[in-house]
Design an enzyme around this catalytic site. Structure first.
Site, PDB file in Angstrom:
ATOM      1  N   HIS A  28       0.871  -1.181   0.000  1.00 18.71           N
ATOM      2  CA  HIS A  28       0.000   0.000   0.000  1.00 18.71           C
ATOM      3  C   HIS A  28       0.911   1.236   0.000  1.00 18.71           C
ATOM      4  O   HIS A  28       2.025   1.179   0.529  1.00 18.71           O
ATOM      5  CB  HIS A  28      -0.841  -0.059   1.284  1.00 18.71           C
ATOM      6  CG  HIS A  28      -1.905   0.980   1.394  1.00 18.71           C
ATOM      7  ND1 HIS A  28      -1.653   2.254   1.823  1.00 18.71           N
ATOM      8  CD2 HIS A  28      -3.231   0.920   1.151  1.00 18.71           C
ATOM      9  CE1 HIS A  28      -2.783   2.940   1.843  1.00 18.71           C
ATOM     10  NE2 HIS A  28      -3.757   2.152   1.431  1.00 18.71           N
ATOM     11  N   ASP A  86       2.821  -4.842   8.115  1.00 25.81           N
ATOM     12  CA  ASP A  86       1.585  -4.086   7.922  1.00 25.81           C
ATOM     13  C   ASP A  86       0.444  -5.109   7.951  1.00 25.81           C
ATOM     14  O   ASP A  86       0.229  -5.837   6.980  1.00 25.81           O
ATOM     15  CB  ASP A  86       1.660  -3.351   6.576  1.00 25.81           C
ATOM     16  CG  ASP A  86       0.322  -2.733   6.179  1.00 25.81           C
ATOM     17  OD1 ASP A  86      -0.680  -2.937   6.899  1.00 25.81           O
ATOM     18  OD2 ASP A  86       0.274  -2.066   5.126  1.00 25.81           O
ATOM     19  N   GLN A 120      -4.784  -5.527   6.652  1.00 23.83           N
ATOM     20  CA  GLN A 120      -5.800  -6.394   6.033  1.00 23.83           C
ATOM     21  C   GLN A 120      -5.863  -7.768   6.688  1.00 23.83           C
ATOM     22  O   GLN A 120      -6.598  -8.638   6.221  1.00 23.83           O
ATOM     23  CB  GLN A 120      -5.503  -6.570   4.538  1.00 23.83           C
ATOM     24  CG  GLN A 120      -5.637  -5.310   3.724  1.00 23.83           C
ATOM     25  CD  GLN A 120      -7.072  -4.794   3.665  1.00 23.83           C
ATOM     26  OE1 GLN A 120      -8.030  -5.533   3.865  1.00 23.83           O
ATOM     27  NE2 GLN A 120      -7.222  -3.514   3.410  1.00 23.83           N
ATOM     28  N   LYS A 155     -10.448  -1.119  10.233  1.00 28.72           N
ATOM     29  CA  LYS A 155     -10.514  -2.340   9.411  1.00 28.72           C
ATOM     30  C   LYS A 155     -10.763  -3.554  10.306  1.00 28.72           C
ATOM     31  O   LYS A 155     -10.683  -4.697   9.885  1.00 28.72           O
ATOM     32  CB  LYS A 155      -9.227  -2.498   8.611  1.00 28.72           C
ATOM     33  CG  LYS A 155      -9.059  -1.409   7.554  1.00 28.72           C
ATOM     34  CD  LYS A 155      -7.882  -1.656   6.665  1.00 28.72           C
ATOM     35  CE  LYS A 155      -7.403  -0.403   5.966  1.00 28.72           C
ATOM     36  NZ  LYS A 155      -8.224  -0.024   4.813  1.00 28.72           N
ATOM     37  N   CYS A 167      -4.708   2.446  -3.790  1.00 28.66           N
ATOM     38  CA  CYS A 167      -3.477   2.949  -3.157  1.00 28.66           C
ATOM     39  C   CYS A 167      -2.313   1.990  -3.389  1.00 28.66           C
ATOM     40  O   CYS A 167      -1.434   1.838  -2.521  1.00 28.66           O
ATOM     41  CB  CYS A 167      -3.659   3.196  -1.655  1.00 28.66           C
ATOM     42  SG  CYS A 167      -4.874   4.431  -1.295  1.00 28.66           S
TER      43      CYS A 167
HETATM   44  N1  PMP Z   1      -1.907  -0.987   4.484  1.00 29.21           N
HETATM   45  C1  PMP Z   1      -2.856  -1.723   3.902  1.00 29.21           C
HETATM   46  C2  PMP Z   1      -2.533  -3.106   3.434  1.00 29.21           C
HETATM   47  C3  PMP Z   1      -4.140  -1.195   3.744  1.00 29.21           C
HETATM   48  O1  PMP Z   1      -5.091  -1.918   3.157  1.00 29.21           O
HETATM   49  C4  PMP Z   1      -4.400   0.117   4.204  1.00 29.21           C
HETATM   50  C5  PMP Z   1      -5.768   0.746   4.025  1.00 29.21           C
HETATM   51  N2  PMP Z   1      -6.362   0.495   2.793  1.00 29.21           N
HETATM   52  C6  PMP Z   1      -3.373   0.828   4.811  1.00 29.21           C
HETATM   53  C7  PMP Z   1      -2.138   0.243   4.935  1.00 29.21           C
HETATM   54  C8  PMP Z   1      -3.582   2.205   5.343  1.00 29.21           C
HETATM   55  O2  PMP Z   1      -4.509   2.174   6.370  1.00 29.21           O
HETATM   56  P1  PMP Z   1      -5.113   3.526   6.981  1.00 29.21           P
HETATM   57  O3  PMP Z   1      -5.608   4.317   5.820  1.00 29.21           O
HETATM   58  O4  PMP Z   1      -6.197   3.046   7.871  1.00 29.21           O
HETATM   59  O5  PMP Z   1      -4.012   4.207   7.700  1.00 29.21           O
END
Ligand code: PMP
Length: 407
Positions: free
Chosen positions: A124, A201, A204, A227, A365
């Site tokens: 991401h 990270d 997910q 999430k 993203c």
């Molecule tokens: N890493 C991953 C794998 C994600 O899916 C996301 C959110 N789509 C993020 C980081 C960023 O999360 P946040 O916007 O809640 O900070």
């Protein structure tokens, strides 16, 4: 193993009772944010209606209760992740906040020019951009593990990248755009041979499988509350205490200090040292409620249910002519990205919205992934345990209708 009582579970999510464009809502965007059960909504409301007080400073009952509830969530997160100490749990604004905290608070002070950071091609943007910014500032070097055409990392390339200059491995547990579940435990063990600090990270991962920091043996791990059935505005950075002690606070202010004078300031102990200012109190408390909720259902039952739903959705989607799934790794979370003939994903999403199906389109993203597959974007269906086969059938019918209309 307990089976899910899906009808009962769906009643906990009030949002599912509403119509969307006069159709029952089929929410298939849990990868972007999960729905919140009633108990979580109530926890926020309770704090705001009858429990409001700031934490850590008040010597009156309301403040003490808020402090206890806030700190109780820390204990719940500690247990949830199987961390050794509650001091190893730092509340942040989300995964993005946590990853940037590592870049600014740890890497910026512990890495030097020429040191190498390894990420994967499927990250991401929040696990790419902070490292690029850091590299520009201190002259460290970003290395990227490539993915293959199924959306799996090329393990041999990862092994080739590791060397004595590697100082940090920062990888996603589960890809939000492809659904790939990475061999994180194996990769961490490989990195440890070079004394590399490891960061996962888990944005997910946390709502779908048990994530155990001892089992993974990671040094740090990040996730977002929203999430994991909790509200937006709160996230977690787990850090092994020895690593957190190497952090330099990069946000100064209230709550993170020991003594302040114009001659100088000393900092509070962990975790307060890394939590300056008034935190999102209601959200943190509600994160605790969300953890209670998900543990009550149980990860074995959730994983079993979601695996079946993933299989069903994959099978049904593949029956649609012209549909191609992007991300076909053998180990996948309940996320399916696809492209359909030459229909633009945004057009498809709008047509799906008309029949009450909410799913995400675009690059999610993860622009480097889209570059890898030479596409502009995908339509992404991301499922959770509150979805059912009717949601999938609505999706399939919606896609067929869109095809008839748009082609
Ligand atoms: N890493 C991953 C794998 C994600 O899916 C996301 C959110 N789509 C993020 C980081 C960023 O999360 P946040 O916007 O809640 O900070």
């Amino acid at each position: 193993m307990n089976k899910l009582n899906i009808d009962k579970i769906r009643q906990d999510f009030v949002i599912l009772n509403q119509k969307c464009n006069s159709k029952p809502l089929s929410y298939l965007d849990s990868g972007a944010t999960t729905l919140k059960p009633k108990s979580v909504v109530d926890a926020v409301n309770n704090y705001n209606s009858i429990g409001t007080a700031n934490i850590h400073r008040g010597l009156y009952a309301l403040s003490e209760k808020a402090t206890n509830d806030y700190e109780n969530t820390r204990l719940k997160v500690q247990k949830f992740l199987n961390a050794n100490l509650s001091e190893e749990i730092i509340f942040t604004s989300g995964t993005t906040g946590a990853l940037n905290m590592v870049a600014l608070g740890w890497a910026q002070v512990n890495l030097q020019a020429g040191d190498e950071i390894i990420i994967t091609e499927m990250e991401h943007h929040s696990n790419i951009v902070p490292w690029q910014m850091l590299c520009q500032k201190i002259g460290s070097i970003l290395k990227v593990i490539p993915i293959d055409n199924h959306g799996d990392i090329v393990y041999a390339e990862f092994q080739k990248l590791l060397n004595s200059k590697t100082k940090l491995l920062s990888i996603t547990h589960t890809s939000n755009a492809l659904g790939t579940i990475n061999p994180v435990k194996k990769m961490i063990a490989e990195a440890k041979k070079y004394n590399v600090v490891t960061l996962v990270d888990a944005a997910q991962a946390v709502a779908h499988n048990k994530v155990d920091v001892k089992d993974l043996d990671c040094d740090m791990l990040a996730f977002s509350g929203h999430k994991l059935l909790a509200p937006t505005g709160v996230g977690v950075l787990y850090g092994r205490i020895k690593i957190l002690e190497q952090f330099q606070p990069f946000i100064g202010g209230g709550d993170m200090i020991d003594k302040v004078s114009f001659a100088g300031t000393t900092y509070a102990d962990l975790p307060a040292r890394l939590e300056a200012g008034t935190p999102p109190i209601a959200q943190v408390i509600a994160l605790g409620t969300a953890i209670d909720y998900i543990l009550d259902i149980g990860f074995d039952a959730i994983a079993d249910y979601e695996t079946n739903l993933l299989k069903y959705a994959t099978k049904e989607l593949l029956k649609i002519e012209g549909l191609k799934i992007i991300g076909t790794a053998p180990k996948k979370a309940s996320i399916i990205s696809f492209v359909l003939d030459n229909i633009h994903p945004h057009d498809l999403a709008q047509m799906l919205d008309q029949v009450g199906v909410a799913c995400r389109t675009g690059h999610h993203c993860c622009q480097p992934i889209m570059n890898h597959f030479n596409i502009l974007g995908t339509t992404r269906v991301s499922m959770a345990f509150y979805n059912n086969r009717i949601d999938i059938d609505n999706l399939i019918n919606g896609i067929k209708r869109a095809k008839d209309f748009l082609l």
